[in-house]
Enzyme design. Structure first.
Site, PDB file in Angstrom:
ATOM      1  N   LYS A 113       0.816  -1.213   0.000  1.00 24.80           N
ATOM      2  CA  LYS A 113       0.000   0.000   0.000  1.00 24.80           C
ATOM      3  C   LYS A 113       0.856   1.273   0.000  1.00 24.80           C
ATOM      4  O   LYS A 113       0.428   2.308  -0.486  1.00 24.80           O
ATOM      5  CB  LYS A 113      -0.919   0.021   1.225  1.00 24.80           C
ATOM      6  CG  LYS A 113      -1.817  -1.194   1.390  1.00 24.80           C
ATOM      7  CD  LYS A 113      -2.887  -1.249   0.317  1.00 24.80           C
ATOM      8  CE  LYS A 113      -3.991  -2.259   0.646  1.00 24.80           C
ATOM      9  NZ  LYS A 113      -3.554  -3.659   0.641  1.00 24.80           N
TER      10      LYS A 113
HETATM   11  C1  PLP Z   1      -4.172  -4.730   0.070  1.00 28.90           C
HETATM   12  C2  PLP Z   1      -3.390  -5.963  -0.005  1.00 28.90           C
HETATM   13  C3  PLP Z   1      -3.668  -6.942  -0.972  1.00 28.90           C
HETATM   14  C4  PLP Z   1      -4.808  -6.820  -1.945  1.00 28.90           C
HETATM   15  O1  PLP Z   1      -4.609  -5.806  -2.885  1.00 28.90           O
HETATM   16  P1  PLP Z   1      -5.849  -5.238  -3.716  1.00 28.90           P
HETATM   17  O2  PLP Z   1      -5.318  -4.086  -4.462  1.00 28.90           O
HETATM   18  O3  PLP Z   1      -6.881  -4.838  -2.705  1.00 28.90           O
HETATM   19  O4  PLP Z   1      -6.327  -6.347  -4.579  1.00 28.90           O
HETATM   20  C5  PLP Z   1      -2.859  -8.068  -1.011  1.00 28.90           C
HETATM   21  N1  PLP Z   1      -1.862  -8.232  -0.129  1.00 28.90           N
HETATM   22  C6  PLP Z   1      -1.577  -7.320   0.825  1.00 28.90           C
HETATM   23  C7  PLP Z   1      -0.486  -7.599   1.797  1.00 28.90           C
HETATM   24  C8  PLP Z   1      -2.321  -6.150   0.905  1.00 28.90           C
HETATM   25  O5  PLP Z   1      -2.033  -5.259   1.847  1.00 28.90           O
END
Ligand code: PLP
Length: 494
Positions: A113
């Site tokens: 993120k």
């Molecule tokens: C948010 C997240 C995901 C999923 O990503 P999306 O963009 O919501 O599909 C997968 N793995 C981790 C560790 C995340 O923080």
């Protein structure tokens, strides 16, 4: 460039407006009216650039209301200056001759993120200036664990912004929770919700679409905005690392210029893999996008059958950021796959809200299957994948393990030998409990102690900020019923 709402294509906004608003008033998501092209020759030029410069270049193609110098500056602030623990920002690790791993967790909160949420605050404050907005943005975040922390880290003490994070009380790891409740910053708030991620997300959506709250907050000098991946400013920075990964493969001579590759993405809200799809739409040579789910396999079924059906049990897993039954960003894919038919998207979203289910047309299903392949991985196989990778000298987290396993399944079922990249979305140190158990160790009693324990056993260095959690004091302890989230917002913005 203009941005359209997926539910009303006559509603057109500039990039700055789309980013400032987050979600369109009609409930739709802002989507670029067209895709700027990215030639393979540009890939060659980008191969020699530092990450931040490539990011400014690629984002500039979508943000024509931002000056190039402005974007370079934001980009250098976001990705330079030691915020990430490697100058590569999003390094690639070779797993075997045909398999690579794209590590997206080298930022300040150790989850992917950060790739977008270090950039979004800069885009948002600039967008507020460009649109002449005088009110303070109140960012509401519903998080399945990683977004909340990364968003608060990005927005802490940013001018003209307040940020309030809701997380499901029992739906995040201990470390994730600790990261959030110890967040610093004058403008941040954190509250647990009694329910799962969908409850928290639905609560936030409800608040967004409530005209009374909107009015009340406007009187107090606030407007609501979003840092969830429904915001275009979240998706855009994610396109960059697919292009940088391709450059890295070129630089490593793992592929020839123009050769297509596969990406396998551990998926929750469909934001990360959507960015990969947009990179493909721009012209990046991508063969297949492999959508990896945990046992919340609603997307696997959707890609295989064209039927989206959220009426199924919700599972709490060791990859909590993927414990999602309604993936918001799928709406953007539907819009694109339907050729921009907003009335069709509206119809599907309406059915989803009413019955929890919709079925796309045969044409859409076919177009989707030409690009996407869906697979899922249960808990046992996830743990086994963590153990197998560890034995081969690579410590990965459970989300990444899901992708590694689904990529294996894809290869076995299709025989495809294309060079493939699976995406690593979190540091294994965010999920010490599951990782230690998977590699046959007994996790220490206290969750924070597990960080040191895992470093000792594996010899892999823990991210500094996670190791430092030990000495932090929690600042937030509020818990709310899901029906009462409105009150929490009004209290926060008193
Ligand atoms: C948010 C997240 C995901 C999923 O990503 P999306 O963009 O919501 O599909 C997968 N793995 C981790 C560790 C995340 O923080």
């Amino acid at each position: 460039m203009e941005y359209l709402s997926t539910r009303d294509r006559t509603l057109r906004r500039s990039a700055a407006e789309a980013i400032a608003m987050g979600l369109s008033r009609d409930g739709g998501l802002f989507t670029p009216a067209s895709f700027p092209k990215f030639g393979v020759l540009e890939a060659e030029a980008l191969c020699g650039m530092p990450y931040f410069r490539g990011a400014a270049y690629i984002m500039g193609k979508f943000l024509d209301d931002f000056r190039p110098e402005e974007l370079e500056w934001f980009s250098e602030e976001a990705y330079g200056g030691g915020r990430f623990d490697t100058p590569a920002v999003a390094p690639m690790r070779k797993v075997d001759g045909k398999t690579w791993c794209l590590e997206l967790w080298h930022g300040p909160t150790s989850a992917f993120k950060d790739m977008a949420l270090q950039m979004l605050p800069r885009l948002l404050t600039a967008s507020l200036k460009k649109t002449g907005e005088k009110k303070t943005a109140c960012i509401l975040v519903a998080t399945s664990g990683d977004t909340g922390k990364a968003a608060m880290e990005g927005f802490a003490d940013v001018e003209q912004v307040k940020i309030l994070t809701f997380y499901p009380e029992n739906g995040v790891s201990e470390i994730q929770k600790l990261q959030m409740v110890t967040q610093e910053g004058r403008n941040v708030g954190v509250c647990a919700v009694k329910g799962n991620f969908d409850d928290a997300q639905n609560g936030v959506k409800r608040i967004f679409s409530d005209p009374d709250i909107r009015e009340e907050l406007a009187e107090r000098g606030y407007f609501l905005s979003s840092a969830n991946s429904i915001n275009w400013g979240r998706i855009l920075p994610q396109i960059v690392y697919y292009i940088s990964a391709y450059c890295d493969l070129l630089n490593a001579k793992a592929i020839k210029l123009g050769e297509a590759v596969n990406f396998c993405v551990p998926t929750g809200n469909f934001g990360n893999i959507l960015a990969a799809y947009y990179a493909k739409r721009m012209g990046l040579p991508i063969n297949r996008l492999i959508c990896a789910s945990n046992c919340n396999d609603v997307l696997t079924d959707f890609i295989r059958t064209g039927v989206y059906d959220r009426n199924r049990p919700f599972h709490t897993t060791m990859s909590p950021s993927m414990d999602i039954l309604v993936s918001s960003n799928l709406e953007r894919l539907l819009f694109d796959m339907s050729g921009g038919k907003d009335e069709l998207v509206r119809e599907y979203m309406d059915q989803l809200a009413r019955t929890g289910r919709y079925e796309v047309t045969a044409g859409m299903k076919q177009r989707m299957q030409e690009v996407f392949w869906g697979g899922f991985c249960n808990e046992e196989d996830t743990a086994a994948a963590v153990a197998r990778m560890y034995q081969n000298g690579y410590l990965i987290d459970p989300h990444t393990a899901v992708a590694a396993k689904v990529l294996e399944d894809y290869r076995r079922e299709t025989g495809d030998r294309t060079v493939s990249v699976f995406v690593s979305t979190a540091s294994p140190y965010k999920f010490c409990d599951s990782v230690l158990s998977a590699i046959g160790e007994t996790p220490a009693e206290n969750s924070v102690d597990r960080i040191g324990q895992m470093a000792e056993i594996t010899g892999v260095t823990a991210p500094e900020r996670l190791a430092a959690l030990k000495s932090k004091t929690p600042r937030f302890s509020q818990v709310t019923e899901r029906e009462k989230m409105e009150d929490v917002v009004l209290e926060f913005l008193k």
